[in-house]
Write an enzyme that holds these catalytic residues in place. Structure first.
Site, mmCIF file in Angstrom:
data_model
loop_
_atom_site.group_PDB
_atom_site.id
_atom_site.type_symbol
_atom_site.label_atom_id
_atom_site.label_comp_id
_atom_site.label_asym_id
_atom_site.label_seq_id
_atom_site.Cartn_x
_atom_site.Cartn_y
_atom_site.Cartn_z
ATOM 1 N N GLU A 1 0.834 -1.203 0.000
ATOM 2 C CA GLU A 1 0.000 0.000 0.000
ATOM 3 C C GLU A 1 0.871 1.258 0.000
ATOM 4 O OE1 GLU A 1 -4.214 -0.475 1.909
ATOM 5 O OE2 GLU A 1 -2.744 -1.265 3.319
ATOM 6 N N GLU B 1 -4.325 -8.875 3.453
ATOM 7 C CA GLU B 1 -5.137 -8.548 4.625
ATOM 8 C C GLU B 1 -6.375 -9.425 4.753
ATOM 9 O OE1 GLU B 1 -2.851 -4.796 3.598
ATOM 10 O OE2 GLU B 1 -3.913 -6.351 2.501
#
Length: 702
Positions: A109, A129
């Site tokens: 990210e 995630e």
């Protein structure tokens, strides 16, 4: 110009007019609070300087392999990752992420927040995630679709798949594939990328590529199916699709809110427990010996299991010598291996070049002497002690000193096998699960004589094959099959007491198992258990409850799918309730004078899970498993226990003592005894304490 700075884990240096921010937080440069703080400070400093651009790189063996997972169970300390990414986007200079090793989760990210991304050929990238019960929380669900499209983003986010750098370049996840593994050269590649495109390029401002509605629908259905409909999967899909309809900043704010809620959910805590349990399971307390070098692997036995093991070893890139008993068997096995490779090519799983390379690593022979140069030899022959001991004697005579001799037995005593060799310290168990090239679990069985170096080598071998190792002592069925046998016996008790096989299977799958026990039995082959029960018949305690139904099915020639009939009938490959089986069950009940009764789905689940917990307590008490979490790893990876529960012991630690006591009472009644053997509460007490600490951390009290 400001001099170089370093806060201990993040440093800033100026090189040839470029700011170089280096993250040095070994072993994997986890994005901890200190790392986030350091990057923010470095960006603030370099933003005011006269530089052409900024390169962010990881020291050591990786970029940022993810956030510090331990932080997710408590209030997050500032600065949080979105603040760091905002600083990257607000930096007046173009910023390039120079990636080697892994850029995963928050690490990827952060890279997506940069203007450019370069990566070495060995790098992997991804957003895992969802596999931890959460969703990306720092804009990953919004920036990634702008590079790869909605359907691909759904697939990548919901699977958590690690994408190799070459594929990432094709998909657009990185801008440049840097032909280097050197940190200095990688920084130079990042500088070159900025020089070639010296402007800011915020992904959040880019349009999302037009989506094919059918492709999106297909990706969504596949993700929901694979994710078992868990809430975080549904939310991940929704968030990715928002990238097409909402302004980026609004969607990113929604994503952050969902992430904050899910990171303290039951699923997330359970999956984090399993994450750390998986790593602990690969260690043996007190052993620190280095592994031996494995350059060639030998296999004896080219049946279904042997071929699966062979494919797994070849896929890892190790040469294999596979021995069959005679020329005809040798030729059949060689042909079967080639056909398996051809099938993988036709299905697009591997290329023709990869298939040929793997076949070039394989030697199939009917001469056992050809194993003399192997460093590890694994037997996968018929499950008969006399046969295995004869083979071990023969192998012991021809293998070079130090070579490891391993058995793939599911149940038999490996200490007994080792006793016929002159090298008991080099004997271990390597119990693969079928199909061996697909199933992740590998039980490493420690005999009473296994040396530290042999065990270290076995664990290295498991890791090299990308298997999840769990260490077991020698015992009937080791960890997994011993516990599963108790679970299966309880399922048989339930049917004898009045439940239908399909009712038991449905209750199991509704709890979250991948398959019910009777469907599994039919798939594996009922004759396998039958042969084991016949072997154990002479030593079976006559006072122990014994169910004849599976034996009667086998005597009727019903071995499962391979005979088109077992607990179920198989019509065109699909399972159907069987009138023949119903008659056999009714006859078996009548023979014992049992009047069948209706059993509720909840009662079925309690009996099944109670059996697992009781046997797990015995496995721990007897020292067969090292730690409770090893049992969670074993049941999740090898037996389809629902991953999102954290495994049976973690699940049990969230139940009341009263409900656990009720399970034990139900087992005692079913077994016809006044008590059960295992002390479940003692076993799960440490996990109950861990849950209490979690509750405190959620509130910021610990």
């Amino acid at each position: 110009m400001t001099t170089d700075q370093n806060n201990g884990v993040v440093s800033l240096k100026i090189r040839a007019g470029f700011g170089i921010i280096t993250i040095d937080n070994p072993p994997v440069n986890a994005g901890s609070t200190a790392v986030r703080t350091g990057i923010l400070e470095a960006l603030a400093d370099v933003s005011s300087q006269d530089v052409q651009g900024v390169v962010i790189v990881g020291a050591g063996r990786t970029f940022i392999a993810g956030s510090d997972i331990r932080e997710f169970g408590a209030p997050l300390a500032p600065p949080e990752l979105p603040q760091v990414i905002a600083a990257i986007e607000d930096c007046p200079h173009p910023v390039c992420a120079a990636i080697h090793g892994a850029a995963l989760g928050g690490g990827f990210e952060l890279a997506l927040g940069c203007d450019l991304r370069v990566a070495t050929p060995d790098a992997v990238l991804g957003l895992p995630e969802v596999t931890l019960g959460m969703v990306p929380g720092a804009g990953g669900s919004q920036r990634l679709p702008r590079l790869v499209g909605i359907d691909t983003a759904i697939s990548l986010v919901c699977s958590g798949r690690r994408v190799p750098a070459s594929e990432a370049k094709t998909l657009g996840m990185i801008d440049t594939l840097a032909d280097t593994t050197s940190e200095d050269a990688l920084v130079s590649a990042g500088i070159a990328a900025i020089q070639a495109a010296p402007v800011k390029r915020k992904l959040r401002d880019l349009p999302v590529p037009p989506a094919d509605p059918q492709a999106v629908k297909t990706a969504e259905a596949a993700a929901l199916r694979r994710g078992k409909g868990r809430p975080n999967v549904s939310e991940a899909i929704r968030l990715v699709k928002l990238s097409e309809t909402l302004p980026a900043q609004e969607a990113i704010a929604q994503e952050r809110g969902v992430f904050q809620n899910l990171r303290v959910s039951e699923d997330a805590f359970a999956l984090r427990h399993l994450f750390f349990a998986e790593r602990a399971a690969t260690r043996i307390d007190g052993i620190d010996a280095p592994p031996n070098t494995i350059k060639r692997v030998g296999l004896v036995g080219g049946g279904t299991m042997g071929q699966g093991i062979c494919r797994a070893v070849l896929a890892a890139g190790l040469p294999v010598t596979l021995i069959e008993r005679d020329p005809d068997s040798r030729d059949r096995t060689a042909l079967a291996m080639q056909q398996a490779m051809d099938g993988a090519v036709s299905k697009g799983r591997i290329t023709a070049q990869v298939a040929q390379h793997r076949m070039d690593l394989l030697t199939v022979s009917d001469q056992i002497q050809d194993l003399a140069d192997c460093d590890l030899v694994l037997e996968a022959v018929f499950e008969d002690m006399a046969i295995k001991k004869d083979l071990f004697r023969s192998l012991d005579a021809i293998l070079k000193p130090g070579a490891i001799l391993a058995s793939n037995t599911s149940y038999l005593d490996i200490d007994d096998m080792a006793s016929v060799t002159s090298r008991p310290g080099n004997v271990v168990g390597l119990h693969f699960f079928s199909p061996a090239d697909v199933m992740k679990l590998l039980e490493v069985v420690r005999t009473s004589s296994s040396s530290q170096s042999s065990l270290a080598t076995a664990l290295w071998f498991a890791k090299f094959l990308n298997k999840q190792a769990v260490v077991s002592r020698v015992a009937e069925g080791f960890i997994g099959n011993r516990i599963y046998s108790a679970y299966r016996r309880q399922a048989e008790f339930l049917v004898e007491d009045g439940a239908k096989p399909e009712e038991v299977d449905k209750a199991a799958t509704e709890f979250g198992f991948a398959m019910g026990p009777f469907a599994v039995g039919d798939m594996s082959g009922l004759d396998i258990g039958w042969n084991m029960r016949k072997r154990q018949a002479a030593t079976r305690n006559p006072d122990t409850r014994y169910v004849d139904i599976p034996d009667w099915l086998c005597e009727a020639g019903r071995f499962g799918r391979k005979t088109k009939g077992g607990y179920y009938d198989y019509i065109n490959g699909k399972a159907q309730p069987s009138a023949i089986t119903a008659k056999i069950i009714a006859d078996a009940r009548a023979a014992k004078g049992i009047t069948p009764r209706k059993i509720s789905p909840k009662a079925i689940q309690d009996r099944l899970i109670g059996a697992i917990l009781n046997e797990a307590a015995l496995v721990l008490k007897e020292g067969i498993a090292q730690r409770p979490s090893d049992i969670d790893v074993t049941l999740v990876h090898g037996y389809g226990f629902p991953r999102w529960t954290g495994g049976p012991l973690w699940w049990a630690s969230g139940q009341t003592q009263h409900s656990i006591a009720d399970m034990s009472d139900g087992l005692a009644v079913a077994a016809g005894t006044g008590h059960v053997s295992g002390d479940i509460e003692d076993m799960i007490a440490p996990l109950r304490e861990a849950r209490q600490n979690i509750d405190k951390r959620k509130l910021g009290h610990a």
